[in-house]
Design an enzyme around this catalytic site. Structure first.
Site, PDB file in Angstrom:
ATOM      1  CG  LEU A 136     -75.515 -22.457 -11.112  1.00 31.19           C
ATOM      2  CD1 LEU A 136     -76.528 -23.550 -11.238  1.00 31.19           C
ATOM      3  CD2 LEU A 136     -75.573 -21.334 -12.219  1.00 31.19           C
ATOM      4  CE  LYS A 150     -60.355 -19.802  -5.423  1.00 33.43           C
ATOM      5  NZ  LYS A 150     -60.358 -20.791  -6.190  1.00 33.43           N
ATOM      6  CB  CYS A 189     -57.747 -17.589 -13.991  1.00 34.42           C
ATOM      7  SG  CYS A 189     -56.453 -18.163 -13.599  1.00 34.42           S
ATOM      8  NE  ARG A 240     -52.817 -12.230  -8.514  1.00 32.88           N
ATOM      9  CZ  ARG A 240     -52.079 -13.349  -9.448  1.00 32.88           C
ATOM     10  NH1 ARG A 240     -51.315 -12.951 -10.217  1.00 32.88           N
ATOM     11  NH2 ARG A 240     -52.413 -14.683  -8.904  1.00 32.88           N
ATOM     12  CE  LYS A 298     -56.583 -21.572 -17.924  1.00 34.28           C
ATOM     13  NZ  LYS A 298     -56.220 -21.992 -16.738  1.00 34.28           N
ATOM     14  CG  ASN A 338     -60.691 -20.432 -17.203  1.00 31.25           C
ATOM     15  OD1 ASN A 338     -61.099 -21.327 -16.294  1.00 31.25           O
ATOM     16  ND2 ASN A 338     -59.407 -19.833 -16.828  1.00 31.25           N
ATOM     17  CG  ASP A 344     -39.764 -16.901 -10.305  1.00 32.35           C
ATOM     18  OD1 ASP A 344     -40.956 -17.191 -10.428  1.00 32.35           O
ATOM     19  OD2 ASP A 344     -39.352 -15.665 -10.315  1.00 32.35           O
TER      20      ASP A 344
END
Ligand code: UDX
Length: 437
Positions: A258, A328, A268, A335, A212, A216, A38
């Site tokens: 749900l 969550k 994402c 974010r 992908k 999503n 990185d």
């Protein structure tokens, strides 16, 4: 230094973010020799000392073990790391642009450096979520920038891991996608993941990139669908939890994704739905379904605050105890967090907020502006008008409402994730607002 086992590979993972760092630690655990690179020196120096840049259950242990066993190391240098690797996984950020497109600068820069350092055959694999056709573009960039005649392949291996459950997801995926342009590339990916027992779906690169986004967007659509139903449920006095359970019991629909709430967030879903919509438009297809998915999601925090306002009257000068900041539970990530959106709406209405989150306080301090007090536990004092639960951390379910009865009689409890025991709250004389119930 090469490693001995037949399927063990020398792997370079570029990007020590959520996808890259988890993949690097998990590849090392599978027995590969991994260098994680990185350009953020602070991050790499921290990792060398065992300091994680973000909270992810189980990650610290895996990183420390990997380093101890000399299967995992960290570096700032892409060039050196590329030279000693068989496979290079790219997991750098692909942030959203204001017009809905994806910023691929970081991926392209990395690929140019890889091209300059091809000293042998390499498989260059994209793990970052990139728009359809990016793999082909990367292939051209490498062709145009590579020195010497060494061969290479480009592949797409999209990552589906969820924050907070990333390690489990890595080792127990529902499927793995290998988007490849040659049998050699497919074979290498099969070897890298040989210890993971799951269906391995081999496709061309464009198909893998599309899978992908399609996955999503479908999941985001499921969340927005149940949130739309929750609006009707509110109006009709029905119970969204029962509705979701009954819908989900149909195996063709399934129970997952749900849970009605204040909306989806994270790095994402919001960006992937937006990017998929943008790609479709560019290709001449007006994917209006995704427009609606986004609109519903944007509206959820506003509807929630409106319902609180209907119960409390003006929010000016009212005190809110807010539990949950992360998008969550089990992550420090804020974010695109719907919790932050709700708090900003409360602050705009001149309310005072006392916030608590088990992991996300530090991140929130960087962005929340206004009458905010940061607390080390849920603020449960007699001067609060409303207790708002905005993220379903398990510890919030343990709030003792029987005890609170004497302390804060008549308190309004607003459950933005339908996570609390509504019956207990109401039977103790509190007001209750849920989502769609
Ligand atoms: C998601 C995908 O699940 C993963 O496959 C992909 O690789 C990255 O994006 P993540 O962003 O970590 O993972 O979170 P996820 O658990 O999928 O939840 C996304 C958002 O949807 C969260 O804000 C969550 O609160 C919300 N959500 C999810 C709901 O509101 N209701 C649900 O029923 C499920």
């Amino acid at each position: 230094m090469s490693i001995k086992s037949k399927t063990a590979k020398n792997i370079c993972v570029i990007g020590a973010g959520h996808v890259g760092l988890v993949a690097a630690a998990c590849f090392a655990h599978l027995g590969h020799k991994v260098i994680c690179v990185d350009n953020n020196k602070k991050r790499i120096n921290g990792l060398k000392k065992g300091i994680m840049p973000f909270y992810e259950p189980g990650l610290e242990k895996l990183v420390i073990n990997g380093c101890k066993k000399e299967k995992l190391s960290f570096s700032f240098s892409i060039s050196g790391s590329v030279k000693c690797s068989d496979l290079i996984f790219i997991a750098v950020g692909t942030p959203p642009m204001p017009d809905g497109s994806v910023d691929l600068i970081a991926v392209e820069n990395v690929v140019k450096i890889i091209a300059n350092n091809l000293n042998d055959y390499k498989l260059i694999v994209s793990k970052s979520t990139v728009p359809v056709n990016t793999g082909k573009r990367l292939l051209k960039i490498i062709e145009n920038n590579k020195k010497g005649k060494n061969s290479f392949d480009v592949a797409s291996n999209p990552e589906f891991l969820r924050e907070g459950k990333a390690i489990f997801d890595f080792f127990h995926p529902d499927r793995l996608i290998f988007g490849v342009g040659s049998q050699k590339a497919a074979n290498l990916l099969h070897e890298v993941y040989s210890k993971i027992k799951t269906e391995k779906i081999v496709t061309d690169i464009n198909t893998a990139e599309m899978i992908k986004y399609a996955s999503n967007s479908f999941l985001a659509m499921k969340v927005s669908y149940i949130n739309a139903i929750s609006c009707l449920s509110d109006k009709l006095g029905a119970d969204i939890k029962k509705i979701a359970h009954a819908i989900g019991a149909d195996k063709r629909i399934g129970f997952d994704f749900l849970n009605a709430g204040i909306g989806y967030g994270g790095f994402c879903f919001p960006k992937d739905v937006q990017a998929f919509h943008y790609t479709a438009k560019k290709l001449g297809y007006d994917f209006r379904l995704l427009d609606e998915v986004q609109k519903i999601n944007k509206n959820q925090p506003k509807l929630f605050v409106k319902r609180i306002e209907e119960r409390l009257g003006t929010l000016k000068g009212k005190n809110f105890s807010v539990c949950g900041l992360s998008f969550k539970p089990n992550t420090s990530d804020i974010r695109f967090s719907p919790a932050i959106k709700v708090i900003n709406l409360l602050l705009a209405k001149k309310a005072a907020v006392y916030v608590y989150d088990p992991q996300a306080i530090d991140n929130s301090k960087k962005i929340l502006i206004g009458n905010v007090t940061y607390c080390k536990k849920p603020y449960l004092k007699s001067d609060i008008d409303c207790l708002c639960v905005l993220t379903e951390w398990a510890e919030f379910e343990k709030i003792d409402f029987k005890k609170l009865k004497k302390q804060i009689p008549g308190l309004l409890v607003a459950d933005g994730r339908n996570t609390l025991n509504r019956e207990k709250i109401i039977s103790n004389g509190f007001g209750y607002i849920g989502i769609g119930r």
